[in-house]
Motif scaffolding. Sequence first.
Motif, PDB file in Angstrom:
ATOM      1  N   UNK A  46      -0.167  25.723   8.087  1.00  0.00           N
ATOM      2  CA  UNK A  46       0.373  24.817   9.100  1.00  0.00           C
ATOM      3  C   UNK A  46       1.098  25.583  10.205  1.00  0.00           C
ATOM      4  N   UNK A  47       1.692  26.724   9.842  1.00  0.00           N
ATOM      5  CA  UNK A  47       2.383  27.533  10.850  1.00  0.00           C
ATOM      6  C   UNK A  47       1.402  28.045  11.906  1.00  0.00           C
ATOM      7  N   UNK A  48       0.202  28.435  11.457  1.00  0.00           N
ATOM      8  CA  UNK A  48      -0.829  28.907  12.393  1.00  0.00           C
ATOM      9  C   UNK A  48      -1.331  27.758  13.265  1.00  0.00           C
ATOM     10  N   UNK A  49      -1.486  26.580  12.651  1.00  0.00           N
ATOM     11  CA  UNK A  49      -1.936  25.405  13.395  1.00  0.00           C
ATOM     12  C   UNK A  49      -0.908  25.021  14.456  1.00  0.00           C
ATOM     13  N   UNK A  50       0.373  25.113  14.103  1.00  0.00           N
ATOM     14  CA  UNK A  50       1.442  24.787  15.048  1.00  0.00           C
ATOM     15  C   UNK A  50       1.421  25.737  16.246  1.00  0.00           C
ATOM     16  N   UNK A  51       1.153  27.007  15.987  1.00  0.00           N
ATOM     17  CA  UNK A  51       1.052  27.983  17.074  1.00  0.00           C
ATOM     18  C   UNK A  51      -0.132  27.666  17.974  1.00  0.00           C
ATOM     19  N   UNK A  52      -1.247  27.299  17.350  1.00  0.00           N
ATOM     20  CA  UNK A  52      -2.444  26.939  18.134  1.00  0.00           C
ATOM     21  C   UNK A  52      -2.165  25.731  19.020  1.00  0.00           C
ATOM     22  N   UNK A  53      -1.516  24.739  18.444  1.00  0.00           N
ATOM     23  CA  UNK A  53      -1.208  23.522  19.195  1.00  0.00           C
ATOM     24  C   UNK A  53      -0.240  23.806  20.338  1.00  0.00           C
ATOM     25  N   UNK A  54       0.642  24.780  20.137  1.00  0.00           N
ATOM     26  CA  UNK A  54       1.553  25.178  21.203  1.00  0.00           C
ATOM     27  C   UNK A  54       0.797  25.733  22.400  1.00  0.00           C
ATOM     28  N   UNK A  55      -0.256  26.505  22.118  1.00  0.00           N
ATOM     29  CA  UNK A  55      -1.096  27.063  23.190  1.00  0.00           C
ATOM     30  C   UNK A  55      -1.823  25.941  23.922  1.00  0.00           C
ATOM     31  N   UNK A  56      -2.380  25.002  23.158  1.00  0.00           N
ATOM     32  CA  UNK A  56      -3.108  23.875  23.745  1.00  0.00           C
ATOM     33  C   UNK A  56      -2.166  23.023  24.597  1.00  0.00           C
ATOM     34  N   UNK A  57      -0.979  22.771  24.074  1.00  0.00           N
ATOM     35  CA  UNK A  57       0.021  21.958  24.786  1.00  0.00           C
ATOM     36  C   UNK A  57       0.376  22.584  26.134  1.00  0.00           C
ATOM     37  N   UNK A  58       0.639  23.890  26.113  1.00  0.00           N
ATOM     38  CA  UNK A  58       1.013  24.590  27.338  1.00  0.00           C
ATOM     39  C   UNK A  58      -0.115  24.541  28.363  1.00  0.00           C
ATOM     40  N   UNK A  59      -1.349  24.732  27.898  1.00  0.00           N
ATOM     41  CA  UNK A  59      -2.512  24.711  28.798  1.00  0.00           C
ATOM     42  C   UNK A  59      -2.745  23.322  29.372  1.00  0.00           C
ATOM     43  N   UNK A  60      -2.661  22.290  28.530  1.00  0.00           N
ATOM     44  CA  UNK A  60      -2.850  20.912  28.983  1.00  0.00           C
ATOM     45  C   UNK A  60      -1.869  20.561  30.101  1.00  0.00           C
ATOM     46  N   UNK A  61      -0.602  20.910  29.895  1.00  0.00           N
ATOM     47  CA  UNK A  61       0.428  20.546  30.862  1.00  0.00           C
ATOM     48  C   UNK A  61       0.318  21.369  32.132  1.00  0.00           C
ATOM     49  N   UNK A  62      -0.022  22.645  31.990  1.00  0.00           N
ATOM     50  CA  UNK A  62      -0.137  23.514  33.161  1.00  0.00           C
ATOM     51  C   UNK A  62      -1.320  23.114  34.033  1.00  0.00           C
ATOM     52  N   UNK A  63      -2.431  22.738  33.412  1.00  0.00           N
ATOM     53  CA  UNK A  63      -3.645  22.375  34.149  1.00  0.00           C
ATOM     54  C   UNK A  63      -3.701  20.893  34.516  1.00  0.00           C
ATOM     55  N   UNK A  64      -2.700  20.113  34.126  1.00  0.00           N
ATOM     56  CA  UNK A  64      -2.685  18.698  34.460  1.00  0.00           C
ATOM     57  C   UNK A  64      -3.685  17.873  33.681  1.00  0.00           C
ATOM     58  N   UNK A  65      -4.032  18.325  32.489  1.00  0.00           N
ATOM     59  CA  UNK A  65      -4.986  17.595  31.651  1.00  0.00           C
ATOM     60  C   UNK A  65      -4.306  16.424  30.954  1.00  0.00           C
ATOM     61  N   UNK A  66      -3.058  16.632  30.572  1.00  0.00           N
ATOM     62  CA  UNK A  66      -2.324  15.586  29.876  1.00  0.00           C
ATOM     63  C   UNK A  66      -1.185  16.167  29.069  1.00  0.00           C
ATOM     64  N   UNK A  67      -0.626  15.343  28.203  1.00  0.00           N
ATOM     65  CA  UNK A  67       0.499  15.752  27.369  1.00  0.00           C
ATOM     66  C   UNK A  67       0.066  15.831  25.912  1.00  0.00           C
TER      67      UNK A  67
END
Length: 274
Positions: A37-58
Amino acid sequence: MKWKRSERLVDMTHYLLEHPHQLIPLTYFSDLYQSAKSSISEDLGIVKETFEEKGIGLLMTVPGASGGVKYVPKLKDGEIRQVMDELITELSQSDRLLPGGYLYMTDVLGNPQMMNRVGKVFASAFAGEKIDAIMTVATKGIPIAQAIARHLNVPVVIVRRDSKVTEGSTVSINYVSGSTRRIQTMVLSKRSMKSGQRVLITDDFMKVGGTMNGMKNLLEEFDCTLAGVAVLVEAEHVDERLVEKYLSLVKLDEVSEKDRTITLRGGNYFEGVE
């Protein structure tokens, strides 16, 4: 099979985009990718940052045993204005003018890319609202309703002008058309909605708002609540508007059949979105 991080990120992003507004437990991704789950949380952190930076969503995190992550489609203001500007440019073409001052919009409504963006624009406005269904009247409002529903991950309810045997038992109401002031009929299958639902109604064009008001009255017959009104194009300079609160992307200011000109501007979208 052990997934590489790059593979997880691609597959995870695709899954989130295909399941908006759905709470996904971390254990789902953990079991799927056979990762901690720790690895999944890190992955989701990357996705979250990219989504918000590119204006894809939250990408929202819900804590607790029954928590997880939820993708909420949301466009930035600049991208929303770009969609509005493109609609204005497209709909301002003089060859769209029809007798009676109407606009030909069928090709725009049939453009899947444009409708997808329009759907995301309205979904952004109602991202924080509880929406159980999208309602529209057949037929031109259907592409818009489907697009919004896709980004809010809710069903579409289609109101008809007459009863169909394939609809089963129906509820029928009479309403006054805003523009012609004629009595018209709306019909909806009893199986379409459940009591207590919050419903967003939408249509491609609104003049006085008779159709919208009719759908609002139909909701009351099902003991449902109006959650909002979304309109692609509204007519300006209307003496009496039957619907008070609504969001529009484009306003039709003036039409000159003599000069073959169409004057459009941005709708009230940003005035109504807090």
